[in-house]
Design an enzyme around this catalytic site. Structure first.
Site, PDB file in Angstrom:
ATOM      1  N   CYS A 262     -18.202  37.701  59.014  1.00 29.37           N
ATOM      2  CA  CYS A 262     -18.000  37.277  60.409  1.00 29.37           C
ATOM      3  C   CYS A 262     -19.339  37.073  61.102  1.00 29.37           C
ATOM      4  O   CYS A 262     -19.550  36.085  61.816  1.00 29.37           O
ATOM      5  CB  CYS A 262     -17.198  38.327  61.177  1.00 29.37           C
ATOM      6  SG  CYS A 262     -15.598  38.746  60.481  1.00 29.37           S
TER       7      CYS A 262
ATOM      8  N   THR B 177     -21.690  47.624  55.473  1.00 23.26           N
ATOM      9  CA  THR B 177     -21.742  46.158  55.404  1.00 23.26           C
ATOM     10  C   THR B 177     -20.461  45.524  55.941  1.00 23.26           C
ATOM     11  O   THR B 177     -20.181  44.358  55.660  1.00 23.26           O
ATOM     12  CB  THR B 177     -21.960  45.698  53.948  1.00 23.26           C
ATOM     13  OG1 THR B 177     -20.924  46.252  53.122  1.00 23.26           O
ATOM     14  CG2 THR B 177     -23.323  46.152  53.426  1.00 23.26           C
TER      15      THR B 177
ATOM     16  N   LYS C 251     -21.216  32.259  49.639  1.00 23.35           N
ATOM     17  CA  LYS C 251     -21.754  33.620  49.686  1.00 23.35           C
ATOM     18  C   LYS C 251     -21.549  34.311  48.349  1.00 23.35           C
ATOM     19  O   LYS C 251     -20.424  34.427  47.851  1.00 23.35           O
ATOM     20  CB  LYS C 251     -21.085  34.398  50.818  1.00 23.35           C
ATOM     21  CG  LYS C 251     -21.362  33.782  52.192  1.00 23.35           C
ATOM     22  CD  LYS C 251     -20.658  34.509  53.312  1.00 23.35           C
ATOM     23  CE  LYS C 251     -19.167  34.375  53.244  1.00 23.35           C
ATOM     24  NZ  LYS C 251     -18.480  34.888  54.462  1.00 23.35           N
TER      25      LYS C 251
END
Length: 266
Positions: A212, A207, A175
């Protein structure tokens, strides 16, 4: 319609509902799956931060997971906040018992900066959980901690992903939200190639729980029989829309709109 795809979530509770098992349950449900949980910690938090963390006894974590697996079962397991090395070692044991594909989200720091894992747990995550992960989903700081590499560019992110694949992860979703730039780029890497997901960076402060949510969305897709690439693509699109539709709750890092697909069907 009946839920399709059982996901056992082993992670911490977020009293504000934006991250942790609350986000996981909402995500799995919104995407048509069935969520069960083994809670590892109770946190006291809202959009302004984490004010306390109360770990759950390892024996109780194990009892929760085994109760679910021995009756309801699971198609995929998703892990999140584990807290310390003892819990990491326990979860590795549970994963071996369950013998189910696992999505490992190596949660280390909350959105507001509170550390959620002990320093001594990082090496066991790399040694015990990465090789057991069908998919590992680190952000750039987590990947730095797991690999010892500095990550400042997309090329750095790829190098860290390659290191995690060599460490035994079946696949990694690297990410890139912490990297600078007007666009956010995440990279799904496997031993056979890579897929890139890219979008304009959102200016929203709402955000909280994106990591998760993304990991649980991937887990749901895998539990429903999607290919890894299809599961990741659906998960990524789901999170982008959940950010865009964030309800604006709280004065700090607010939650996403996890339930948008359900309202979209009515």
């Amino acid at each position: 319609m009946q839920p399709r795809g059982r996901v056992l979530i082993i992670a911490g509770s977020d009293s504000g509902g934006g991250a942790g098992v609350q986000a996981d349950i909402k995500t799995v449900t919104a995407l048509g799956g069935y969520a069960a949980t083994a809670i590892t910690a109770i946190t006291v938090q809202n959009t302004l931060g984490v004010f306390a963390v109360h770990p759950i006894a390892p024996a109780t974590i194990a009892a929760q997971a085994r109760a679910v697996l021995g009756d309801i079962g699971a198609d995929v397991i998703k892990t999140g906040m584990l807290g310390d090395a003892e819990v990491v070692e326990l979860v590795a044991e549970l994963l071996d018992e369950a013998a189910r594909p696992t999505v490992v989200d190596p949660v280390m720091v909350a959105k507001g900066g509170t550390r959620l894992v002990a320093d001594e747990a990082v090496a066991p995550i790399r040694r015990l959980l990465a090789p057991r992960a069908a998919l590992l989903t680190p952000n750039a700081p987590e990947a730095e901690a797991l690999t010892g590499l500095t990550i400042a560019t997309q090329d750095d992110l790829r190098r860290a992903g390659e290191a995690l694949l060599r460490a035994g992860a079946g696949a990694v979703l690297m990410k890139g939200g912490h990297l600078p730039g007007d666009r956010v780029v995440d990279i799904l890497m496997t031993p056979y190639g890579e897929t890139t997901f890219e979008a304009e960076r959102s200016a929203s402060r709402h955000t909280h729980g994106t990591g998760c949510t993304l990991a649980s969305a991937c887990a749901t897709g895998l539990a429903q029989g999607l290919s890894l690439e299809a599961a990741a693509a659906r998960a990524w699109a789901y999170v982008q829309e959940a950010i865009a539709r964030a309800p604006g709750f709280g004065s700090g890092h607010g939650p996403l709109d996890h339930g948008w697909p359900l309202r979209g069907r009515t």
